[in-house]
Every structure is written in C-alpha cells, then in structure tokens.
Design a protein around this motif. Sequence first.
Motif, PDB file in Angstrom:
ATOM      1  N   VAL A 149       0.849  -1.204   0.000  1.00  0.00           N
ATOM      2  CA  VAL A 149       0.000   0.000   0.000  1.00  0.00           C
ATOM      3  C   VAL A 149       0.884   1.253   0.000  1.00  0.00           C
ATOM      4  O   VAL A 149       0.516   2.292   0.546  1.00  0.00           O
ATOM      5  N   GLU A 150       2.051   1.094  -0.617  1.00  0.00           N
ATOM      6  CA  GLU A 150       3.038   2.177  -0.614  1.00  0.00           C
ATOM      7  C   GLU A 150       2.505   3.509  -1.119  1.00  0.00           C
ATOM      8  O   GLU A 150       2.937   4.554  -0.672  1.00  0.00           O
ATOM      9  N   HIS A 151       1.597   3.446  -2.086  1.00  0.00           N
ATOM     10  CA  HIS A 151       1.185   4.699  -2.700  1.00  0.00           C
ATOM     11  C   HIS A 151      -0.154   5.200  -2.173  1.00  0.00           C
ATOM     12  O   HIS A 151      -0.705   6.166  -2.685  1.00  0.00           O
ATOM     13  N   GLU A 152      -0.641   4.539  -1.134  1.00  0.00           N
ATOM     14  CA  GLU A 152      -1.929   4.999  -0.585  1.00  0.00           C
ATOM     15  C   GLU A 152      -1.728   6.115   0.431  1.00  0.00           C
ATOM     16  O   GLU A 152      -0.679   6.206   1.075  1.00  0.00           O
ATOM     17  N   LYS A 153      -2.755   6.927   0.545  1.00  0.00           N
ATOM     18  CA  LYS A 153      -2.720   8.013   1.541  1.00  0.00           C
ATOM     19  C   LYS A 153      -3.920   7.847   2.472  1.00  0.00           C
ATOM     20  O   LYS A 153      -5.048   7.744   2.005  1.00  0.00           O
ATOM     21  N   PRO A 154      -3.682   7.829   3.762  1.00  0.00           N
ATOM     22  CA  PRO A 154      -4.822   7.746   4.692  1.00  0.00           C
ATOM     23  C   PRO A 154      -5.718   8.971   4.518  1.00  0.00           C
ATOM     24  O   PRO A 154      -5.227  10.087   4.450  1.00  0.00           O
ATOM     25  N   GLN A 155      -7.017   8.731   4.441  1.00  0.00           N
ATOM     26  CA  GLN A 155      -7.955   9.820   4.168  1.00  0.00           C
ATOM     27  C   GLN A 155      -8.439  10.470   5.464  1.00  0.00           C
ATOM     28  O   GLN A 155      -8.613   9.783   6.464  1.00  0.00           O
ATOM     29  N   PRO A 156      -8.681  11.791   5.409  1.00  0.00           N
ATOM     30  CA  PRO A 156      -9.226  12.450   6.597  1.00  0.00           C
ATOM     31  C   PRO A 156     -10.701  12.093   6.782  1.00  0.00           C
ATOM     32  O   PRO A 156     -11.396  11.808   5.812  1.00  0.00           O
ATOM     33  N   VAL A 157     -11.147  12.080   8.024  1.00  0.00           N
ATOM     34  CA  VAL A 157     -12.557  11.807   8.302  1.00  0.00           C
ATOM     35  C   VAL A 157     -12.961  12.632   9.518  1.00  0.00           C
ATOM     36  O   VAL A 157     -12.131  12.884  10.396  1.00  0.00           O
ATOM     37  N   GLU A 158     -14.228  13.083   9.556  1.00  0.00           N
ATOM     38  CA  GLU A 158     -14.668  13.828  10.721  1.00  0.00           C
ATOM     39  C   GLU A 158     -15.491  12.913  11.611  1.00  0.00           C
ATOM     40  O   GLU A 158     -16.459  12.305  11.167  1.00  0.00           O
ATOM     41  N   LYS A 159     -15.068  12.757  12.844  1.00  0.00           N
ATOM     42  CA  LYS A 159     -15.793  11.903  13.802  1.00  0.00           C
ATOM     43  C   LYS A 159     -16.037  12.701  15.072  1.00  0.00           C
ATOM     44  O   LYS A 159     -15.079  13.174  15.699  1.00  0.00           O
ATOM     45  N   ASN A 160     -17.304  12.828  15.447  1.00  0.00           N
ATOM     46  CA  ASN A 160     -17.669  13.578  16.652  1.00  0.00           C
ATOM     47  C   ASN A 160     -16.988  14.942  16.718  1.00  0.00           C
ATOM     48  O   ASN A 160     -16.458  15.343  17.745  1.00  0.00           O
ATOM     49  N   GLY A 161     -16.980  15.621  15.600  1.00  0.00           N
ATOM     50  CA  GLY A 161     -16.411  16.962  15.559  1.00  0.00           C
ATOM     51  C   GLY A 161     -14.889  17.001  15.543  1.00  0.00           C
ATOM     52  O   GLY A 161     -14.291  18.065  15.619  1.00  0.00           O
ATOM     53  N   ARG A 162     -14.253  15.820  15.465  1.00  0.00           N
ATOM     54  CA  ARG A 162     -12.781  15.804  15.428  1.00  0.00           C
ATOM     55  C   ARG A 162     -12.318  15.377  14.046  1.00  0.00           C
ATOM     56  O   ARG A 162     -12.918  14.515  13.410  1.00  0.00           O
ATOM     57  N   ASN A 163     -11.238  15.989  13.603  1.00  0.00           N
ATOM     58  CA  ASN A 163     -10.663  15.599  12.332  1.00  0.00           C
ATOM     59  C   ASN A 163      -9.663  14.470  12.554  1.00  0.00           C
ATOM     60  O   ASN A 163      -8.654  14.652  13.220  1.00  0.00           O
ATOM     61  N   LEU A 164      -9.976  13.297  12.023  1.00  0.00           N
ATOM     62  CA  LEU A 164      -9.124  12.123  12.233  1.00  0.00           C
ATOM     63  C   LEU A 164      -8.625  11.613  10.884  1.00  0.00           C
ATOM     64  O   LEU A 164      -9.123  12.016   9.834  1.00  0.00           O
ATOM     65  N   ILE A 165      -7.645  10.692  10.963  1.00  0.00           N
ATOM     66  CA  ILE A 165      -7.232  10.048   9.727  1.00  0.00           C
ATOM     67  C   ILE A 165      -7.716   8.596   9.742  1.00  0.00           C
ATOM     68  O   ILE A 165      -7.799   7.971  10.793  1.00  0.00           O
ATOM     69  N   THR A 166      -8.051   8.110   8.578  1.00  0.00           N
ATOM     70  CA  THR A 166      -8.541   6.732   8.464  1.00  0.00           C
ATOM     71  C   THR A 166      -7.358   5.828   8.124  1.00  0.00           C
ATOM     72  O   THR A 166      -6.656   6.086   7.153  1.00  0.00           O
ATOM     73  N   PRO A 167      -7.138   4.780   8.921  1.00  0.00           N
ATOM     74  CA  PRO A 167      -6.035   3.868   8.579  1.00  0.00           C
ATOM     75  C   PRO A 167      -6.274   3.228   7.209  1.00  0.00           C
ATOM     76  O   PRO A 167      -7.408   3.069   6.769  1.00  0.00           O
ATOM     77  N   VAL A 168      -5.194   2.891   6.556  1.00  0.00           N
ATOM     78  CA  VAL A 168      -5.262   2.207   5.261  1.00  0.00           C
ATOM     79  C   VAL A 168      -5.494   0.726   5.538  1.00  0.00           C
ATOM     80  O   VAL A 168      -4.945   0.190   6.502  1.00  0.00           O
ATOM     81  N   GLU A 169      -6.324   0.063   4.720  1.00  0.00           N
ATOM     82  CA  GLU A 169      -6.598  -1.345   4.999  1.00  0.00           C
ATOM     83  C   GLU A 169      -5.996  -2.255   3.938  1.00  0.00           C
ATOM     84  O   GLU A 169      -6.073  -1.970   2.747  1.00  0.00           O
ATOM     85  N   SER A 170      -5.356  -3.330   4.402  1.00  0.00           N
ATOM     86  CA  SER A 170      -4.807  -4.305   3.462  1.00  0.00           C
ATOM     87  C   SER A 170      -4.794  -5.679   4.118  1.00  0.00           C
ATOM     88  O   SER A 170      -4.424  -5.799   5.289  1.00  0.00           O
ATOM     89  N   TYR A 171      -5.199  -6.704   3.393  1.00  0.00           N
ATOM     90  CA  TYR A 171      -5.296  -8.085   3.902  1.00  0.00           C
ATOM     91  C   TYR A 171      -6.061  -8.139   5.233  1.00  0.00           C
ATOM     92  O   TYR A 171      -5.687  -8.871   6.158  1.00  0.00           O
ATOM     93  N   GLY A 172      -7.079  -7.281   5.344  1.00  0.00           N
ATOM     94  CA  GLY A 172      -7.903  -7.302   6.548  1.00  0.00           C
ATOM     95  C   GLY A 172      -7.289  -6.607   7.749  1.00  0.00           C
ATOM     96  O   GLY A 172      -7.812  -6.702   8.862  1.00  0.00           O
ATOM     97  N   VAL A 173      -6.176  -5.901   7.563  1.00  0.00           N
ATOM     98  CA  VAL A 173      -5.502  -5.223   8.677  1.00  0.00           C
ATOM     99  C   VAL A 173      -5.542  -3.711   8.444  1.00  0.00           C
ATOM    100  O   VAL A 173      -5.306  -3.240   7.330  1.00  0.00           O
TER     101      VAL A 173
END
Length: 374
Positions: A149-173
């Motif tokens: 997943v070398e070229h992937e970028k974790p995407q931003p997400v808003e959760k409960n008013g907080r700006n978080l990053i979403t982990p990248v998923e690969s092989y179920g991890v």
Amino acid sequence: MSFSESDIKKALSFVIEPDLKKDIIELNLVSNIKLEENKISFDLQISNPAMHNKKRIIEACEIHLNRILKTSIDLDVNILAIPKPTEIPKSKNPLPNVKNIIAIASGKGGVGKSTVTANLAIALAQKGYKVGLVDADIYGPSMPLMFNVEHEKPQPVEKNGRNLITPVESYGVKILSIGFFADTNQAVVWRGPMATRALTQLFTEADWGELDYMLIDLPPGTGDIHLSLVQTVPVTGAIIVSTPQKVALIDARKAVGMFSLEQINVPILGMIENMAYFSPEELPDNKYYIFGQDGLKSLAQEQKLPLLGEIPLVQSIREAGDAGRPAILQETSTQATAFNAFAENVITEVANRNKKLDPTQKVTITNMDGCSTK
Ligand SMILES: Nc1ncnc2c1ncn2[C@@H]1O[C@H](COP(=O)(O)OP(=O)(O)O)[C@@H](O)[C@H]1O
Ligand SMILES: [Mg+2]
C-alpha cells in the motif's frame, strides 16, 4: 484570664485525631485560636466530619482544656474537613475500544521484527479478529511496502467533531505508518520531539474503531520512541523478536530489561525466534542452524518467558515481504504454518496475561533519570 494560647495548645495536644491516630496539634489541625475572657474558639480539621465524630472530638477538646486550664471554659469549635489531596486524574486512555495493544520489539535491527509483525497481523485477521497495525519504526517504516500500500494516503474523516485520519486497509488489517506521510528519506531526519509527536498522532488522531489486537512495530533498540509509546497508550504486553545469533541475543536481553524497568513496566508476553534455521525451498525438511541453535530458548528459559515460535529462514519469506504479499498468505507452506502456530501462542499468552494481571496503565513519566538500560 490566666492562660495563654500555648496553654490551649498544650491541652489540645492530648486530643487524638481518630483516623490519623496522632494528636491534633502535632498534625497541625488547629488554627485560628481566639481567646476572650474564658471563651475559646478555634477551627479544627478532622478527616471524617460526620456528626458523631464531631461531637466526640469536641468533647475530648473540652475535657482536656478544662483539665489543663483548671477552669470551666466556654468552647466554640468550628469543625472543618481535611481537604482530600487533589485527585490525580487517571490518565485518559486514547484507545478505549482497543482490547489489546501489543508492542513488537527487538534489541537489534534486521532480525525480522517487521516481517514477524506483518505476518502476525494477517494471521490474526485471518482468524477473524479485528486487527490494527501501527508502524512505529519511524526511522525505517516498512509496513507500506510489506502490505503493498506504498502509494496509498490515509484519508481524513470527521468523527464527533474531530478531524481524524482513516487507517489504510490491506489483507484485513488496518495500518498506519509514518511512511504514508513522509517519504522514507525524510522520516530518517526526524528526531526527538518531532518524531514523538508524529508517532503520538498515529494513535490519538486516527479513526481506529474497535480492535481486538493493535500491533506496534517498534524501532529496534531501547530509545525515546519506546518511552513515548508507553506514555501514549496502555500497552498490554510486548513480544521480543530475536535471531539465535549471539549479538542479537545480547540485544534481546536489553530489550527485556527495558520493558521490565519500573518506569516502563510492560509485561513481556514472550519471545519469538526468527531465522531459527535455514530450510532450502527444495528440501524443506532439512534444517541448518546457521545462526546457532537453542540460544533464544535458553534466554527465554532464563528469563522465565514463553518461546512463542520458531520461524525458519526461507527465501520466500524475504521475497514475499518485498513483493507486498507476506508469507502467511502462502497457505499450507512451512512458513505459513510457523507463523500460524506463533499467532496461536500469542492469542493464548495475551489471554493468560489478561487473566493474571490488571490492565496496564499509561505511564506518567516526570523524571527520566535512571531510564537507561545496561
Ligand atoms: N524468516 C525469514 N526468512 C527470510 N528472510 C527474512 C526472514 N525474516 C526476515 N527476513 C528478511 O530480512 C530482512 C530484514 O527483516 P525485517 O523484517 O525488515 O527486519 P527488522 O524489522 O527487524 O529490521 C528483510 O529483507 C526480510 O524480508
Ligand atoms: Mg523493521
């Protein structure tokens, strides 16, 4: 009036605070003494100002004052509660939905810590657990490559008013790595507080959701990152990776020492021997102990730690890592079997640990003196 404040104190020194079992003068609980004719008033702090306690201690004051001052006095005691020591708030766990946080460490670099971590993560995910993986080896992040997943970028997400990053998923991890945010060359120059802050964010500013296991691939050695980790999240336990080679064993022992330090105090779940023996692909039953034999077994025995597995040195483990398809995915192969057995032992040891010990608390370090390993 024939008595003074010191006479009053002398009399009151016969009054014992019932909980603290010392006299109220010695404990410095009497203040604001006022004297007027034969009228005496003062403030008295007691630890439990329940009605009957108040009454009893006032009576005691009165008896001893009358006795020592040898006169009948008019007493007015203002009872106050001893203020409770300001409660130190229990440091907040930033990952309340993560059941087990496991740090994978090694004394020496290049012993296969990242390989072992990647394969363990996938093995656990294949068994149906929710698994996260933090690549905390900020000086040499390798998970993006190992998980393809070398070229992937974790995407931003808003959760409960907080700006978080979403982990990248690969092989179920679910994966986060500094490697996603900076190229490897850049990460190398990060040091000290900057590195620590970057690592902290991977835990605290990410949308990890619920996890059964969060694995942390630590940098080799015993340094700042390890200290900062135990201050950031409550680590359930650590796994030490080593090869059977003498130099690796010496460093593995140091890693054991670090986790056992009072300031770190993370239980060690066990040790895993990587590159335990060489098996040629075409002769998988032949074992060549090229780095020595039984070294880690005896270290584990000496330290009273379980040996969680033995991973052979096989060319395809290296190739699989480089190709971004960890060896555990080569089902039924000797290497996949070895990684699976290791994962089973990890599950068992985590369960044992959770039965025996309370959850690890985050460490609050105020004084780092003595925080070195020999
Ligand atoms: N059991 C093994 N068999 C063959 N190659 C291995 C094995 N374990 C690790 N390697 C290879 O050794 C190198 C170092 O492994 P790595 O996991 O990056 O170590 P570390 O994270 O401890 O620095 C990598 O190229 C990896 O593919
Ligand atoms: Mg590594």
